[in-house]
Design an enzyme around this catalytic site. Structure first.
Site, PDB file in Angstrom:
ATOM      1  N   THR A 205      -6.496  -1.335  10.160  1.00 53.29           N
ATOM      2  CA  THR A 205      -6.340  -0.424  11.310  1.00 53.29           C
ATOM      3  C   THR A 205      -5.978  -1.122  12.620  1.00 53.29           C
ATOM      4  O   THR A 205      -6.755  -1.909  13.147  1.00 53.29           O
ATOM      5  CB  THR A 205      -7.584   0.466  11.570  1.00 53.29           C
TER       6      THR A 205
ATOM      7  N   ARG B 226       0.846  -1.197   0.000  1.00 55.50           N
ATOM      8  CA  ARG B 226       0.000   0.000   0.000  1.00 55.50           C
ATOM      9  C   ARG B 226       0.877   1.242   0.000  1.00 55.50           C
ATOM     10  O   ARG B 226       1.804   1.354   0.810  1.00 55.50           O
ATOM     11  CB  ARG B 226      -0.893  -0.015   1.244  1.00 55.50           C
TER      12      ARG B 226
ATOM     13  N   LYS C 204     -13.287   2.622   1.069  1.00 59.28           N
ATOM     14  CA  LYS C 204     -12.947   2.524   2.490  1.00 59.28           C
ATOM     15  C   LYS C 204     -14.199   2.893   3.301  1.00 59.28           C
ATOM     16  O   LYS C 204     -14.691   4.015   3.203  1.00 59.28           O
ATOM     17  CB  LYS C 204     -11.786   3.470   2.823  1.00 59.28           C
TER      18      LYS C 204
ATOM     19  N   ARG D 284      -9.430  18.690  10.011  1.00 58.62           N
ATOM     20  CA  ARG D 284      -8.516  18.786  11.150  1.00 58.62           C
ATOM     21  C   ARG D 284      -8.599  20.160  11.795  1.00 58.62           C
ATOM     22  O   ARG D 284      -8.909  21.139  11.118  1.00 58.62           O
ATOM     23  CB  ARG D 284      -7.066  18.548  10.698  1.00 58.62           C
TER      24      ARG D 284
END
Length: 477
Positions: free
Chosen positions: A281, A36, A223, A77
């Site tokens: 994850t 990845r 995802k 963020r």
């Protein structure tokens, strides 16, 4: 008797820790099936260099290793604090202002890079910062200002992520950066492109149009990391070639306690709908620093395997961790042990379903016969990879060898659970010639011996996409 092949595939993220050729070679030799490239970090040139090295090393080791480009998606963020970090006290007031100076945050306020946040929130909403470690409740909002109360306090540092509990942020899944990265990924001829934070099937259709316009044949991975994606899961799966259980943001948005059933549900639905699925994850998180995993991590990986995931993924463990190769070796061992459990290899026949295609009927018939006869291996001749994909949706302990004439398709099927790609020139001639070619290749790979019973599937005209229409049981001479 065939050798034991690990069925579950391993996806390893590349980064500074894997940039030396020796480490990369050891990583692939240890059993990495897919690498990845995380487009959230590093420059375009770095990623191009990594892709080039992977192709070189895989070729040297005679392995088919797929490359997955993972798009960053929208960055939601907070900005920065004057002193880099602050301590938020429970019960205190805290202001998020999307228009204030991005470097002037303090204990009472901070800016946010995502300008739409002020429009997306309502009074009573909960904002989760830094993977849910800090929880703020929206008391009111006015213009660019969101007035909050600290529900769960603690240390908060620069540029931490923001999620809305229960989902609902309007950020587009594909940013301008992602669109540029799709162009780069196409130029690198990656095999898979992962789309971050898709809300619905339309996001995936849009991504596909961009990928195709860039001249890429990469397969698309959705995802699953937004709460709202869970409500239209089947539509997203149908619009994608693969899905990823992205447990970080998904856990923050739906709550960690809801993650295990969500993971099982995503894996089950993906398999039912002929789609591949990656579980990701924190799978071996402690191995970023330690040479062995925790017991909890061992259980986590094993559970994903018994749930039927196609692949398990490593992120920081291999990209920046101290023990990238040991991590892949440990993960491989756990997968192999979990696959020996009866629950991992018992087929779940689709008794109530109609076959929509001839190749699907052949694929599932093959698996039924293989699971109920003394079959050692299956050799599936394929041009697109769709027959072995359909076979791999049925749980089994029997290795499937995808007999493929094209290196790109070999790399694509390297993500499918239980499928090993074999590069072969498609024989022109009778079915007997095809069978002989299959046997010869399997013998070369030392996976069959004299007297073994194997199944060969092919099409009337070998090399016709979607044309698989015959299944043959043969004995190895």
């Amino acid at each position: 008797m065939h050798q034991t092949l690990r069925r579950t595939k391993i996806v390893a993220t590349l980064g500074p820790a894997t940039d030396s050729l020796d480490v990369l070679e050891a990583l692939i030799a240890a059993g990495t099936d897919v690498v990845r490239l995380n487009f959230s970090h590093g420059h375009r040139d770095e990623q191009i260099m990594r892709a080039k090295k992977v192709r070189e090393v895989a070729s040297k080791l005679n392995r088919h290793v797929a490359i997955l480009a993972d798009l960053q998606g929208p960055k939601i963020r907070i900005a920065q604090f004057k002193d880099d970090k602050v301590w938020l006290k429970e019960g205190a007031s805290f202001l998020i202002d999307v228009d204030m100076d991005t470097t002037c945050g303090d204990e009472t306020q901070v800016a946010c890079i995502y300008k739409q946040l002020a429009d997306d929130v309502s009074t009573g909403d909960r904002l989760l910062l830094d993977d849910g470690r800090i929880v703020l409740q929206v008391e009111s909002h006015q213009g660019s200002k969101i007035f909050c109360k600290v529900i769960v306090g603690g240390e908060l540092s620069n540029n931490k992520g923001v999620n809305l509990q229960g989902g609902g942020l309007s950020a587009n899944a594909l940013t301008d950066k992602d669109k540029q990265d799709i162009q780069s990924a196409a130029a690198m001829e990656v095999d898979y492109i992962a789309v971050s934070f898709p809300r619905d099937a339309d996001d995936m259709h849009y991504a596909r149009s961009l990928v195709e316009a860039a001249g890429s044949h990469a397969h698309l991975i959705a995802k699953i990391e937004r709460a709202e994606a869970m409500t239209v899961l089947e539509d997203i799966i149908d619009a994608s070639d693969a899905v990823m259980v992205a447990r970080g943001d998904l856990g923050v948005e739906i709550g960690d306690a809801n993650l295990p059933p969500a993971q099982k549900n995503i894996i089950r639905l993906a398999r039912e709908r002929n789609t591949t699925v990656i579980t990701a994850t924190q799978m071996m998180e402690s191995m970023i620093q330690n040479p062995i995993p925790t017991r909890a991590e061992v259980f986590d990986v094993a559970n994903a395997v018994t749930d039927g995931t196609d692949a398990v993924m490593l992120s920081a463990e291999t990209s920046v961790g101290k023990y990238p190769v040991k991590t892949v070796q440990a993960m491989s061992k756990i997968c192999e042990q979990a696959e020996r459990q009866p629950s991992s290899i018992i087929s779940k026949p689709r008794m109530g379903q109609q076959f929509e295609r001839v190749d699907e009927a052949i694929a599932l018939s093959t698996m039924y016969v293989a699971n109920h006869a003394n079959i050692e291996v299956i050799a599936a001749f394929t041009v697109t990879g769709s027959t072995p994909l359909r076979m791999s949706r049925i749980s089994s302990g029997i290795p499937i060898f995808a007999m493929v004439p094209d290196e790109k398709i070999c790399r694509r099927v390297s993500l499918y659970r239980g499928v090993s790609p074999v590069l072969i020139d498609l024989p022109s001639g009778t079915h007997e010639d095809v069978t002989k070619a299959a046997m010869s290749k399997l013998k070369q790979h030392h996976v069959v011996s004299e007297g073994d019973m194997i199944i060969v599937t092919t099409g009337e005209t070998v090399g016709d996409p979607g044309g698989t229409n015959t299944m043959k049981i043969v004995w190895v001479e």
